[in-house]
Every structure is written in structure tokens, then in C-alpha cells.
Enzyme design. Structure first.
Site, mmCIF file in Angstrom:
data_model
loop_
_atom_site.group_PDB
_atom_site.id
_atom_site.type_symbol
_atom_site.label_atom_id
_atom_site.label_comp_id
_atom_site.label_asym_id
_atom_site.label_seq_id
_atom_site.Cartn_x
_atom_site.Cartn_y
_atom_site.Cartn_z
ATOM 1 N N SER A 186 -58.781 -5.689 7.861
ATOM 2 C CA SER A 186 -58.095 -6.746 8.613
ATOM 3 C C SER A 186 -57.925 -7.983 7.743
ATOM 4 O O SER A 186 -58.599 -8.132 6.716
ATOM 5 C CB SER A 186 -58.951 -7.117 9.833
ATOM 6 O OG SER A 186 -58.618 -8.384 10.346
ATOM 7 N N TYR B 44 -65.901 -9.899 14.966
ATOM 8 C CA TYR B 44 -64.845 -9.075 14.368
ATOM 9 C C TYR B 44 -64.748 -9.334 12.865
ATOM 10 O O TYR B 44 -64.685 -8.395 12.062
ATOM 11 C CB TYR B 44 -63.525 -9.419 15.059
ATOM 12 C CG TYR B 44 -62.339 -8.582 14.685
ATOM 13 C CD1 TYR B 44 -61.411 -9.043 13.754
ATOM 14 C CD2 TYR B 44 -62.115 -7.344 15.277
ATOM 15 C CE1 TYR B 44 -60.295 -8.280 13.421
ATOM 16 C CE2 TYR B 44 -60.995 -6.582 14.944
ATOM 17 C CZ TYR B 44 -60.095 -7.055 14.025
ATOM 18 O OH TYR B 44 -58.984 -6.305 13.685
HETATM 19 P P1 NAP Z 1 -55.755 -1.012 19.911
HETATM 20 O O1 NAP Z 1 -54.336 -0.987 20.322
HETATM 21 O O2 NAP Z 1 -56.754 -1.821 20.702
HETATM 22 O O3 NAP Z 1 -56.309 0.507 19.771
HETATM 23 C C1 NAP Z 1 -57.641 0.686 19.400
HETATM 24 C C2 NAP Z 1 -57.950 2.145 19.615
HETATM 25 O O4 NAP Z 1 -59.334 2.377 19.307
HETATM 26 C C3 NAP Z 1 -57.740 2.561 21.073
HETATM 27 O O5 NAP Z 1 -57.177 3.850 21.125
HETATM 28 C C4 NAP Z 1 -59.159 2.570 21.607
HETATM 29 O O6 NAP Z 1 -59.357 3.456 22.675
HETATM 30 C C5 NAP Z 1 -59.899 3.090 20.400
HETATM 31 N N1 NAP Z 1 -61.349 2.850 20.506
HETATM 32 C C6 NAP Z 1 -61.973 1.682 20.761
HETATM 33 N N2 NAP Z 1 -63.303 1.869 20.802
HETATM 34 C C7 NAP Z 1 -63.512 3.193 20.584
HETATM 35 C C8 NAP Z 1 -64.680 4.023 20.515
HETATM 36 N N3 NAP Z 1 -65.914 3.523 20.687
HETATM 37 N N4 NAP Z 1 -64.513 5.348 20.274
HETATM 38 C C9 NAP Z 1 -63.274 5.872 20.128
HETATM 39 N N5 NAP Z 1 -62.131 5.154 20.178
HETATM 40 C C10 NAP Z 1 -62.267 3.825 20.406
HETATM 41 O O7 NAP Z 1 -55.865 -1.553 18.426
HETATM 42 P P2 NAP Z 1 -54.807 -1.561 17.245
HETATM 43 O O8 NAP Z 1 -54.113 -2.886 17.219
HETATM 44 O O9 NAP Z 1 -54.018 -0.291 17.246
HETATM 45 O O10 NAP Z 1 -55.837 -1.568 16.021
HETATM 46 C C11 NAP Z 1 -56.306 -0.366 15.450
HETATM 47 C C12 NAP Z 1 -57.204 -0.777 14.307
HETATM 48 O O11 NAP Z 1 -56.503 -1.702 13.476
HETATM 49 C C13 NAP Z 1 -58.460 -1.505 14.765
HETATM 50 O O12 NAP Z 1 -59.540 -1.161 13.900
HETATM 51 C C14 NAP Z 1 -58.101 -2.984 14.572
HETATM 52 O O13 NAP Z 1 -59.253 -3.780 14.362
HETATM 53 C C15 NAP Z 1 -57.270 -2.897 13.340
HETATM 54 N N6 NAP Z 1 -56.350 -4.000 13.116
HETATM 55 C C16 NAP Z 1 -55.432 -4.343 14.062
HETATM 56 C C17 NAP Z 1 -54.520 -5.385 13.756
HETATM 57 C C18 NAP Z 1 -53.471 -5.843 14.720
HETATM 58 O O14 NAP Z 1 -52.880 -6.926 14.480
HETATM 59 N N7 NAP Z 1 -53.188 -5.114 15.770
HETATM 60 C C19 NAP Z 1 -54.567 -6.015 12.525
HETATM 61 C C20 NAP Z 1 -55.567 -5.647 11.619
HETATM 62 C C21 NAP Z 1 -56.430 -4.626 11.916
HETATM 63 P P3 NAP Z 1 -59.465 2.843 24.168
HETATM 64 O O15 NAP Z 1 -58.088 2.505 24.562
HETATM 65 O O16 NAP Z 1 -60.071 3.951 24.962
HETATM 66 O O17 NAP Z 1 -60.362 1.631 24.075
HETATM 67 C C1 GCO Z 2 -57.006 -12.235 15.993
HETATM 68 C C2 GCO Z 2 -56.263 -10.954 15.775
HETATM 69 C C3 GCO Z 2 -56.535 -10.433 14.380
HETATM 70 C C4 GCO Z 2 -55.766 -9.160 14.164
HETATM 71 C C5 GCO Z 2 -56.010 -8.586 12.826
HETATM 72 C C6 GCO Z 2 -55.494 -9.471 11.738
HETATM 73 O O1 GCO Z 2 -57.501 -12.442 17.116
HETATM 74 O O2 GCO Z 2 -57.062 -13.023 15.041
HETATM 75 O O3 GCO Z 2 -56.618 -9.981 16.729
HETATM 76 O O4 GCO Z 2 -57.893 -10.234 14.220
HETATM 77 O O5 GCO Z 2 -56.132 -8.204 15.090
HETATM 78 O O6 GCO Z 2 -57.311 -8.192 12.635
HETATM 79 O O7 GCO Z 2 -55.558 -8.734 10.542
#
Ligand code: NAP
Ligand code: GCO
Length: 264
Positions: free
Chosen positions: A144, A157
Site C-alpha cells: 500500500s 493499517y
Molecule cells: P476490499 O474491496 O475490501 O476486498 C478485500 C477482500 O479481502 C474481500 O474479499 C474480503 O472479504 C477479503 N477478506 C478480508 N478479511 C479476510 C479474511 N480474514 N479472510 C479471507 N478474506 C478476507 O479491498 P480492496 O480494495 O480490493 O483491497 C484488496 C487489497 O488491496 C487489500 O489488502 C488492501 O489493503 C489493498 N489495497 C487496497 C487499496 C485501495 O485503494 N483499494 C490500495 C492499496 C492496497 P469479505 O468481503 O468477506 O470481508
Molecule cells: C486510506 C485508504 C488507503 C488505501 C491504500 C492506499 O484510508 O488512506 O484506504 O489506505 O486503501 O492502502 O495505498
């Protein structure tokens, strides 16, 4: 010719019923891989299976809470029985809790660390032995911006994602000699359910202040989409990246390079 193909590979993407994990798994399938994914609840796994089928992808879905080591070991055994040895692991499952640190309960902090840092350790530990036996593999940890930067309300986080960057480097260090490459992808701000609260329209119809802030902080002047992550993920999963190890590839539109637009 550089090889970005994933033909004949088995990929496990955690938490991939939707969001970033679903997009990455879809890209892997388009590159020829067989897909396994998990989610916590059967109804989400079923929803994910339907979404994959809509894209013509015959994915295998499993119910598994990645924080529970016994469930993870059963997941890996089931995937290996159904599809064969896991060649590619993406530790994608993650949660965030946006709470000012002094108001965050210790249990809430622990929950975020458990999913975002302990679980990638547990799943990687379960997969590495068979990768070694099979001559190598690819592990991609979804890091992230918060692997590098802090901000208000995301202490747990950021601590988890900072730790995940170092776990990535340590797996690369400890298992590189077995032809295992472990790298990270650091998405910028991506439009998914996880960031929906940061983009929702205000009562007066105006944009969320954080939405405007992120667009100003991003040289690309936009939020990322899950499609933006597909190419980088296929690169790190393919033999095109066999000499890339311990690296976090930031897919952030330039945020980390940019001081931010001067307020008008
Ligand atoms: P999301 O839409 O919240 O999806 C997260 C997924 O992880 C969901 O399918 C959730 O299932 C699953 N999950 C959560 N806890 C779990 C557990 N204990 N066991 C199995 N599955 C679990 O998140 P996203 O935005 O796609 O993000 C995916 C990854 O990218 C995460 O690691 C997040 O930190 C990272 N990320 C996101 C962003 C962003 O801007 N979106 C940026 C940087 C990094 P449930 O629906 O059942 O909870
Ligand atoms: C926040 C956001 C970020 C993104 C991502 C950025 O609250 O700042 O959720 O944490 O999810 O991780 O890279």
C-alpha cells in the site's frame, strides 16, 4: 521473447471475490493460469464464482479465513488436490479500520494486523514448502501507499502494510535460492469497496474532500482502477520477473514521487 504467459500455472489469490483480488485473478486467467480464490463467507465465494463465470473463467472458490492457520492449511491442500501445486500466491485479503489511534481499541489494532500482516505470513508459510519442492514459485503481497506513508486514522493499517513490505523482503531473502520470487504491489488510491467511504458524495452533492485531495496528490490526476493493477500483477507472476525479488512495485499514478499541487 519476454514471457508474460501464465499458461499451465495455478494461482491462489486470497480475498478475491471482488475488488483488487478479483481483477488480478481475472488478469492471471487471461494470461492462461488456473484460478483458486477464497473468501470468508460461502455467499461471497458463490458471488465471486458467478462473477468469474460471467467472464468465462472456471475459477475454484473456497471458504477460508486467512487468519486461521488450520483453515489455510486445509485451503492449500484442497487447491493442490483440485488444481495441482500452487505456482503463484497473491496475498490480497485485507481490511482497514479508520479510527484515530488514541480512540482505537487494542483489539481493533490487532484485528487489522491479523488480516493484513499475520495472514500473509500464514498463507506464505503454507505454500512455500511445495513451491520449493516444485522448483520455485511467485509470491505477490498487496502492500500500500501506507507501506511508505502515514496519515491520520490508519495507524494499524500502516503498521501492517509497512510490516508486509519487510515480510516481502524477508521471504525474498530467505527463499530466493529456491527460485521463489517474492515481491509486493503497492496500489495507490484505487476505486474499490474499501475506499468507497473516501469517495462518497457529500449531502450537498459535492465531492468528498478526500476525493479532491487524492486527485490533487496524484500526478495522473485520477483515482486508480483495478484494471491498472492487472499488467503489473501479470509481470510479477510471470517468468518475465524471474530476477526481480524483494521489490515493491508501486502502482500509484505517481503519488509517491509528487509533493502535491499548490492549493489554488
Ligand atoms: P476490499 O474491496 O475490501 O476486498 C478485500 C477482500 O479481502 C474481500 O474479499 C474480503 O472479504 C477479503 N477478506 C478480508 N478479511 C479476510 C479474511 N480474514 N479472510 C479471507 N478474506 C478476507 O479491498 P480492496 O480494495 O480490493 O483491497 C484488496 C487489497 O488491496 C487489500 O489488502 C488492501 O489493503 C489493498 N489495497 C487496497 C487499496 C485501495 O485503494 N483499494 C490500495 C492499496 C492496497 P469479505 O468481503 O468477506 O470481508
Ligand atoms: C486510506 C485508504 C488507503 C488505501 C491504500 C492506499 O484510508 O488512506 O484506504 O489506505 O486503501 O492502502 O495505498
Amino acid at each position: 521473447m519476454v514471457n508474460f504467459s501464465l499458461e499451465g500455472k495455478v494461482a491462489l489469490v486470497t480475498g478475491a471475490s471482488y475488488g483488487i483480488g478479483f481483477a488480478i485473478a481475472t488478469a492471471f486467467a487471461e494470461a492462461g493460469a488456473r484460478i483458486a480464490f477464497n473468501d470468508i463467507r460461502q455467499e461471497l465465494v458463490d458471488k465471486g464464482l458467478a462473477s468469474y463465470r460471467e467472464k468465462g473463467i472456471d475459477a475454484k472458490g473456497y471458504v477460508c479465513d486467512v487468519t486461521k492457520e488450520d483453515q489455510v492449511q486445509a485451503l492449500v491442500a484442497a487447491v493442490e488436490k483440485d488444481l495441482g501445486p500452487i505456482n503463484i500466491l497473491v496475498n490480497n485479503a485485507g481490511i482497514i479500520k479508520r479510527i484515530p489511534m488514541t480512540e482505537m481499541k487494542a483489539e481493533e489494532f490487532r484485528q487489522v494486523i491479523d488480516v493484513d500482516l499475520n495472514a500473509p505470513f500464514i498463507v506464505s508459510k503454507a505454500v512455500i514448502p511445495s513451491m520449493i519442492k516444485n522448483g520455485g514459485g511467485k509470491i505477490i503481497n498487496i502492500c500500500s501507499m501506507m507501506s511508505e506513508l502515514g496519515r491520520e486514522t490508519v495507524s494499524a493499517y500502516a503498521a501492517a502494510k509497512g510490516g508486509l513490505k519487510m515480510l516481502t523482503r524477508n521471504i525474498a531473502s530467505e527463499y530466493g535460492e529456491y527460485n521463489i520470487q517474492c515481491n509486493g504491489i503497492g496500489p495507490g488510491y484505487i476505486a474499490t469497496p474499501q475506499t468507497a467511504p473516501l469517495r462518497e458524495r457529500q449531502k450537498d452533492g459535492s465531492r468528498h474532500p478526500f476525493d479532491a485531495f487524492i486527485v490533487a496528490k496524484t500526478p495522473a490526476a485520477r483515482w486508480g482502477t483495478t484494471d491498472d493493477l492487472k499488467g503489473p500483477a501479470v509481470f510479477l507472476a510471470s517468468s518475465a520477473s524471474d530476477f526481480v525479488n524483494g521489490h515493491v512495485l508501486y502502482v500509484d499514478g505517481g503519488i509517491l514521487a509528487y509533493i502535491g499541487k499548490q492549493p489554488q
